[in-house]
Write a protein that holds these residues in place. Sequence first.
Motif, mmCIF file in Angstrom:
data_model
loop_
_atom_site.group_PDB
_atom_site.id
_atom_site.type_symbol
_atom_site.label_atom_id
_atom_site.label_comp_id
_atom_site.label_asym_id
_atom_site.label_seq_id
_atom_site.Cartn_x
_atom_site.Cartn_y
_atom_site.Cartn_z
ATOM 1 N N MET A 1 45.165 19.119 26.006
ATOM 2 C CA MET A 1 45.274 20.326 26.885
ATOM 3 C C MET A 1 44.108 20.190 27.638
ATOM 4 O O MET A 1 42.990 19.954 27.385
ATOM 5 N N LEU A 2 44.363 20.502 28.971
ATOM 6 C CA LEU A 2 43.616 20.645 29.968
ATOM 7 C C LEU A 2 43.027 22.060 29.991
ATOM 8 O O LEU A 2 43.538 22.934 29.849
ATOM 9 N N GLU A 3 41.636 22.154 30.058
ATOM 10 C CA GLU A 3 40.942 23.401 30.418
ATOM 11 C C GLU A 3 40.648 23.598 32.113
ATOM 12 O O GLU A 3 39.839 22.530 32.567
ATOM 13 N N VAL A 4 41.330 24.376 32.722
ATOM 14 C CA VAL A 4 41.451 24.467 34.233
ATOM 15 C C VAL A 4 40.682 25.781 34.381
ATOM 16 O O VAL A 4 40.986 26.965 34.258
ATOM 17 N N TYR A 5 39.556 25.737 35.236
ATOM 18 C CA TYR A 5 38.820 26.902 35.799
ATOM 19 C C TYR A 5 38.831 26.823 37.289
ATOM 20 O O TYR A 5 38.837 26.134 37.973
ATOM 21 N N SER A 71 38.828 36.495 37.704
ATOM 22 C CA SER A 71 39.587 37.480 38.500
ATOM 23 C C SER A 71 40.428 38.305 37.399
ATOM 24 O O SER A 71 41.681 37.857 36.972
ATOM 25 N N LYS A 72 40.174 39.397 37.005
ATOM 26 C CA LYS A 72 41.018 40.284 35.812
ATOM 27 C C LYS A 72 42.284 40.438 36.669
ATOM 28 O O LYS A 72 43.340 40.367 36.115
ATOM 29 N N LEU A 73 42.180 40.888 37.880
ATOM 30 C CA LEU A 73 43.344 41.240 38.638
ATOM 31 C C LEU A 73 44.554 40.028 38.592
ATOM 32 O O LEU A 73 45.532 40.389 38.238
ATOM 33 N N VAL A 74 43.888 38.754 38.811
ATOM 34 C CA VAL A 74 44.825 37.826 38.999
ATOM 35 C C VAL A 74 45.471 37.511 37.354
ATOM 36 O O VAL A 74 46.593 37.197 37.569
ATOM 37 N N VAL A 75 44.506 37.398 36.516
ATOM 38 C CA VAL A 75 44.960 37.280 35.197
ATOM 39 C C VAL A 75 46.023 38.246 34.714
ATOM 40 O O VAL A 75 47.043 37.870 33.990
ATOM 41 N N ASP A 76 45.557 39.513 34.956
ATOM 42 C CA ASP A 76 46.615 40.490 34.388
ATOM 43 C C ASP A 76 47.974 40.523 35.173
ATOM 44 O O ASP A 76 49.085 40.495 34.399
ATOM 45 N N MET A 77 48.040 40.021 36.635
ATOM 46 C CA MET A 77 49.342 40.031 37.144
ATOM 47 C C MET A 77 50.097 38.553 36.820
ATOM 48 O O MET A 77 51.292 38.954 36.772
ATOM 49 N N ILE A 110 37.746 35.212 31.834
ATOM 50 C CA ILE A 110 36.602 34.653 31.414
ATOM 51 C C ILE A 110 35.461 35.453 32.389
ATOM 52 O O ILE A 110 35.471 35.788 33.481
ATOM 53 N N PRO A 111 34.296 35.772 31.632
ATOM 54 C CA PRO A 111 33.193 36.468 32.391
ATOM 55 C C PRO A 111 32.661 35.321 33.512
ATOM 56 O O PRO A 111 32.824 34.155 33.392
ATOM 57 N N GLU A 112 32.261 35.962 34.805
ATOM 58 C CA GLU A 112 31.666 34.831 35.707
ATOM 59 C C GLU A 112 30.568 34.016 35.236
ATOM 60 O O GLU A 112 30.724 32.898 35.951
ATOM 61 N N LYS A 113 29.812 34.270 34.268
ATOM 62 C CA LYS A 113 28.766 33.238 33.781
ATOM 63 C C LYS A 113 29.428 32.176 33.175
ATOM 64 O O LYS A 113 28.785 31.033 32.924
ATOM 65 N N GLN A 114 30.633 32.143 32.634
ATOM 66 C CA GLN A 114 31.427 30.866 32.130
ATOM 67 C C GLN A 114 32.007 30.271 33.374
ATOM 68 O O GLN A 114 32.988 29.197 32.881
ATOM 69 N N ASN A 115 32.011 30.581 34.550
ATOM 70 C CA ASN A 115 32.909 30.135 35.538
ATOM 71 C C ASN A 115 32.008 29.513 36.612
ATOM 72 O O ASN A 115 32.503 29.513 37.768
#
Length: 130
Positions: A1-5, A71-77, A110-115
């Motif tokens: 599985m790829l983790e893609v940030y 981006s909560k907006l993008v994830v939610d959509m 994810i929070p900004e600090k993890q990105n």
Amino acid sequence: MLEVYTDGASSGDPGPSGAGIYIKNGKEQHEYMYYIGELSNHEAEFWAVIKALDVCKENFPNEILSLRSDSKLVVDMIEKEFTKNKNFSPLLEEILKRIQTFPHFFIKWIPEKQNKNADRLARKAIHKVK
């Protein structure tokens, strides 16, 4: 599985924008950055996801994707597969179309600090005009 940030950055709103993509594939790490034109911050976030899906399709076509965005907006959509916003609707449609080409797709806020890696790449891409 790829983790893609993924992360999108804009210098101004709208303004010159960049997309940063950081991929972890086991012990391997891959970095990509793209100048994506004059966009709003939110549009840049959507384009970062689109670019990430394109990169994964080209380089890791049969992988399971676990995409992370601050981006909560993008994830939610993407999770709801819906937006009322006419500006975001075509971008969401492109993302949903691309997702279908992978065996499994997960998205997580994810929070900004993890990105930080994707953020660094997105900010650097703003200055990397094609």
